[in-house]
Scaffold this active site. Structure first.
Site, mmCIF file in Angstrom:
data_model
loop_
_atom_site.group_PDB
_atom_site.id
_atom_site.type_symbol
_atom_site.label_atom_id
_atom_site.label_comp_id
_atom_site.label_asym_id
_atom_site.label_seq_id
_atom_site.Cartn_x
_atom_site.Cartn_y
_atom_site.Cartn_z
ATOM 1 N N SER A 138 0.855 -1.184 0.000
ATOM 2 C CA SER A 138 0.000 0.000 0.000
ATOM 3 C C SER A 138 0.890 1.232 0.000
ATOM 4 O O SER A 138 2.081 1.152 0.368
ATOM 5 C CB SER A 138 -0.877 -0.002 1.257
ATOM 6 O OG SER A 138 -1.552 1.224 1.430
ATOM 7 N N TYR A 151 -2.407 -0.559 10.715
ATOM 8 C CA TYR A 151 -2.344 -0.794 9.272
ATOM 9 C C TYR A 151 -1.052 -0.227 8.679
ATOM 10 O O TYR A 151 -0.361 -0.898 7.906
ATOM 11 C CB TYR A 151 -3.556 -0.140 8.613
ATOM 12 C CG TYR A 151 -3.707 -0.417 7.136
ATOM 13 C CD1 TYR A 151 -4.226 -1.630 6.684
ATOM 14 C CD2 TYR A 151 -3.342 0.534 6.187
ATOM 15 C CE1 TYR A 151 -4.378 -1.882 5.333
ATOM 16 C CE2 TYR A 151 -3.484 0.294 4.832
ATOM 17 C CZ TYR A 151 -4.012 -0.919 4.404
ATOM 18 O OH TYR A 151 -4.154 -1.169 3.066
#
Length: 265
Positions: A138, A151
């Site tokens: 990501s 995250y």
């Protein structure tokens, strides 16, 4: 441009294959002639994707070594593992003070353990076939968003995992890369738009436009676009590419954020 995948090499194994980027990867590789193996925890979703792709359904937890023993036995009967596309992920919302021990552990398991355990299980067959691994990371692997401590930390860790695997197993012919998407229109991202929809009265399209307002391409990616990047990295066309973190974010990571105020003067 397409990158045909030689089916004789074995299966393209995709974790998190029941939805989002994983589902798009399954469709992409199947369209290139690959035999795909679909790993996930929700059988109904996997069977839906299998009906579209002819894939092998392997229901279970990608972070479980015990489940991987079962997966590998099934994959050996299907020609082995040619490539691993590690798409499983999610969880990790909240700042540090909002993140309890269980939530932290869940974020690490969902994002890091799934990738590590999957890679460890597949490596013997990947070494044998000189195969490849693609970790779906990501732009949170490169920068921190607000109040997504678990995250962000887990996605940063994926880059370290990718580099370690690339260094250790490159001499045995295994290529390992990561893809770092920005916003991608998936069911998970749709849920992340809900606070904006509630706060501003946006439609879903308007919420995506809002979060992409400072992205140079001014839009989110489709899951199919990210699947094509994964397809390239797993293909012979990328035979010299390893240890790379390929950013696929519409240009958002090149924006000099402190200068944005000058555009609005």
């Amino acid at each position: 441009m397409t990158f045909p995948f030689p089916p004789a090499q074995g299966c393209v194994v995709i974790t998190g294959a029941g939805t989002g980027i994983g589902e798009a990867c399954a469709r992409h590789f199947a369209a290139q002639g690959a035999r795909v193996a679909l790993i996930g925890r929700r059988r109904a979703s996997l069977e839906r994707v299998a009906a579209q792709t002819g894939g092998i359904v392997l229901e279970g937890d990608a972070a479980s070594a015990a489940d991987w023993e079962r997966f590998i036995a099934a994959l050996e009967a299907e020609g082995g593992v040619a490539s691993l596309i590690a798409c499983a992920g999610g969880l990790g919302a909240g700042s540090a003070l909002q993140t309890g021990d269980d939530a932290w552990a869940a974020a690490m398991r969902a994002n890091v353990d799934t990738a590590f355990v999957s890679a460890r299980a597949c490596l013997p067959q990947l070494i044998e076939r000189r195969g490849s691994i693609v970790l779906v990371a990501s732009i949170a692997s490169l920068a921190a968003g607000p109040e997504v401590c678990g995250y962000t930390t887990a996605k940063h860790a994926l880059i370290g995992l990718m580099r370690s695997l690339a260094r250790d197993y490159g001499p045995q012919g295994v290529r390992v890369n990561a893809v770092c998407p920005g916003w991608v229109r998936t069911p998970m991202a749709d849920e992340e738009m809900l606070p904006l929809i509630a706060r501003h009265g946006d439609t879903l399209d308007e919420a995506y436009a809002r979060v992409c307002a400072d992205v140079p391409l001014r839009r989110a990616a489709s899951a199919d676009e990210i699947a094509q990047v994964c397809g390239f990295l797993a293909s012979p066309a990328a035979s010299i590419v390893t240890g790379a973190a390929i950013v696929a974010d519409g240009g958002s990571s090149v924006v000099d954020v402190p200068t944005l105020a000058f555009e609005r003067v």
